[in-house]
Design an enzyme around this catalytic site. Structure first.
Site, mmCIF file in Angstrom:
data_model
loop_
_atom_site.group_PDB
_atom_site.id
_atom_site.type_symbol
_atom_site.label_atom_id
_atom_site.label_comp_id
_atom_site.label_asym_id
_atom_site.label_seq_id
_atom_site.Cartn_x
_atom_site.Cartn_y
_atom_site.Cartn_z
ATOM 1 N N TYR A 140 -0.654 1.682 -7.413
ATOM 2 C CA TYR A 140 -1.357 1.343 -6.047
ATOM 3 C C TYR A 140 -2.943 1.525 -6.323
ATOM 4 O O TYR A 140 -3.627 0.735 -6.028
ATOM 5 C CB TYR A 140 -0.798 1.896 -5.008
ATOM 6 C CG TYR A 140 -1.553 1.983 -3.909
ATOM 7 C CD1 TYR A 140 -1.974 0.523 -3.275
ATOM 8 C CD2 TYR A 140 -2.276 2.985 -3.197
ATOM 9 C CE1 TYR A 140 -2.572 0.601 -1.998
ATOM 10 C CE2 TYR A 140 -3.254 2.714 -2.087
ATOM 11 C CZ TYR A 140 -3.406 1.497 -1.462
ATOM 12 O OH TYR A 140 -4.152 0.951 -0.526
ATOM 13 N N SER A 146 0.763 -1.381 0.013
ATOM 14 C CA SER A 146 -0.141 -0.080 -0.100
ATOM 15 C C SER A 146 0.801 1.207 -0.150
ATOM 16 O O SER A 146 0.400 2.311 0.529
ATOM 17 C CB SER A 146 -0.843 0.055 1.322
ATOM 18 O OG SER A 146 -0.060 0.026 2.349
#
Ligand code: UDP
Length: 331
Positions: free
Chosen positions: A140, A76
């Site tokens: 991401y 993340s």
């Protein structure tokens, strides 16, 4: 219920597991411990393994008939995703595909998926509601949006029911002080500020003061992890009760933004009670940071009755400070 929490050794997944176990559910945690910690898995039964291990997934789903799956396992970090997109598409997208395929094969129909505000990209307006265009600006955010789109298709074709919960800025720590954040490297504002207070780093750097906001620093919507977890519990119940029987997605935030300067001010007051102070330095803008990211979470309230219990920034920071003090006292 029998539940599988994928990524249950991480910051949010571990809190989720605690909340579910406390709620009387039986939880298996699947985690490869790449960014998670065994020390955060006090609740649930830990299975160490990776979503790229199809055989392991098959065995896991053969052994137990899960009522639902909560999927937190993902890389993340925005900057890392730009440098190493292969890692993000492999872990976040291909890994999730393996999980979905195992669920379909073993007739497990309910999934709550951790998504992100990063699927929206630069906001066209704020607060951001679910109708806002999704145009992510980094791998991401794209990896999470790809999974959302896959889930839509899997729902239509295979009847897999899912709820995507798009977090804004997840923060805080277990109100009981048992669990919290241990990212390495840490990139998030609140833990970095508190590390500057505890002495784990010398200062906090403000990334840019020339944004079009009231004090010139970026504004974000900080949501307590315990509140994020209660949103999962509520959404899961709707799935299992058959009240959500398709694909849905909700934004999770408090709807109130705080600037970097405001966060530093509140944190400074909290740590001052322990005689600590925070040294602040000025830095350049961090590439890819929009000026304001604030959620409109009206739908989460209307559709599954979500009401954050820890929306107050000072409470969020107090819990995170408690965790930081625990961590530093153990060193
Ligand atoms: N930020 C900062 N200094 C830091 C880390 C973050 O000024 O050392 C700012 C960052 O530019 C953003 C806000 O704090 O405006 C929140 O950043 P974080 O990385 O916590 O979350 P993000 O919004 O990127 O998901």
């Amino acid at each position: 219920m029998d539940l599988l929490v994928v990524g249950g050794a991480g910051y949010i997944g571990s809190q989720m597991t605690k909340q579910l176990v406390r709620g009387g559910h039986s939880v298996v945690v699947l985690d490869n411990l790449s960014t998670g910690f065994r020390s955060l898995t006090k609740y649930g039964d830990l299975v160490i393994g990776d979503l790229n291990d199809i055989e392991l997934l098959d065995t896991l789903f053969s052994k137990k008939k899960f009522d639902g799956v909560l999927h937190f396992a993902a890389n993340s970090q925005v900057g890392e995703s730009v440098r190493s997109p292969a890692k993000y598409y492999s872990n976040n997208v291909a890994g999730t595909l393996n999980l979905l395929d195992a669920m379909i094969k073993h007739n497990v129909a309910n999934l709550v998926f951790s998504s992100t505000a990063a699927t929206f990209g630069n906001p066209e307006y704020t607060p951001i509601d679910e109708a806002h265009p999704q145009v992510p600006i980094n791998p991401y955010g794209r990896s999470k949006l790809m999974v959302e789109e896959i889930l839509r298709d899997y729902c239509a074709a295979y009847g897999l029911r899912s709820v995507c919960l798009r977090y804004f800025n997840a923060c805080g720590a277990d109100p009981e002080g048992e669990l919290g954040e241990c990212h390495d490297p840490e990139t998030h504002l609140i833990p970095l500020i508190l590390q500057a207070a505890s002495g784990r780093r010398d200062s906090i750097m403000v990334f840019g003061r020339d944004y079009p906001t009231e004090d010139g620093t970026c504004v974000r919507d900080y949501v307590h992890i315990e509140d994020l977890c209660s949103a999962h519990s509520l959404a899961l119940k709707k799935l299992i009760d058959g009240e959500f029987d398709g694909f849905s997605a909700f934004n999770l935030g408090n709807g109130a933004g705080f600037s970097v300067d405001e966060v530093i001010r509140v944190a400074s007051n909290v740590v001052a009670e322990d005689g600590k102070r925070i040294i602040v330095r000025e830095g350049e803008r961090r590439p890819g940071d929009p000026a304001v990211l604030v959620a409109d979470a009206t739908q989460a309230r209307l559709q599954f009755g979500w009401k954050p219990a820890y929306a107050d920034l000072e409470t969020i920071i107090r819990h995170a400070w408690c965790w930081e003090k625990n961590l530093t006292s153990k060193k």
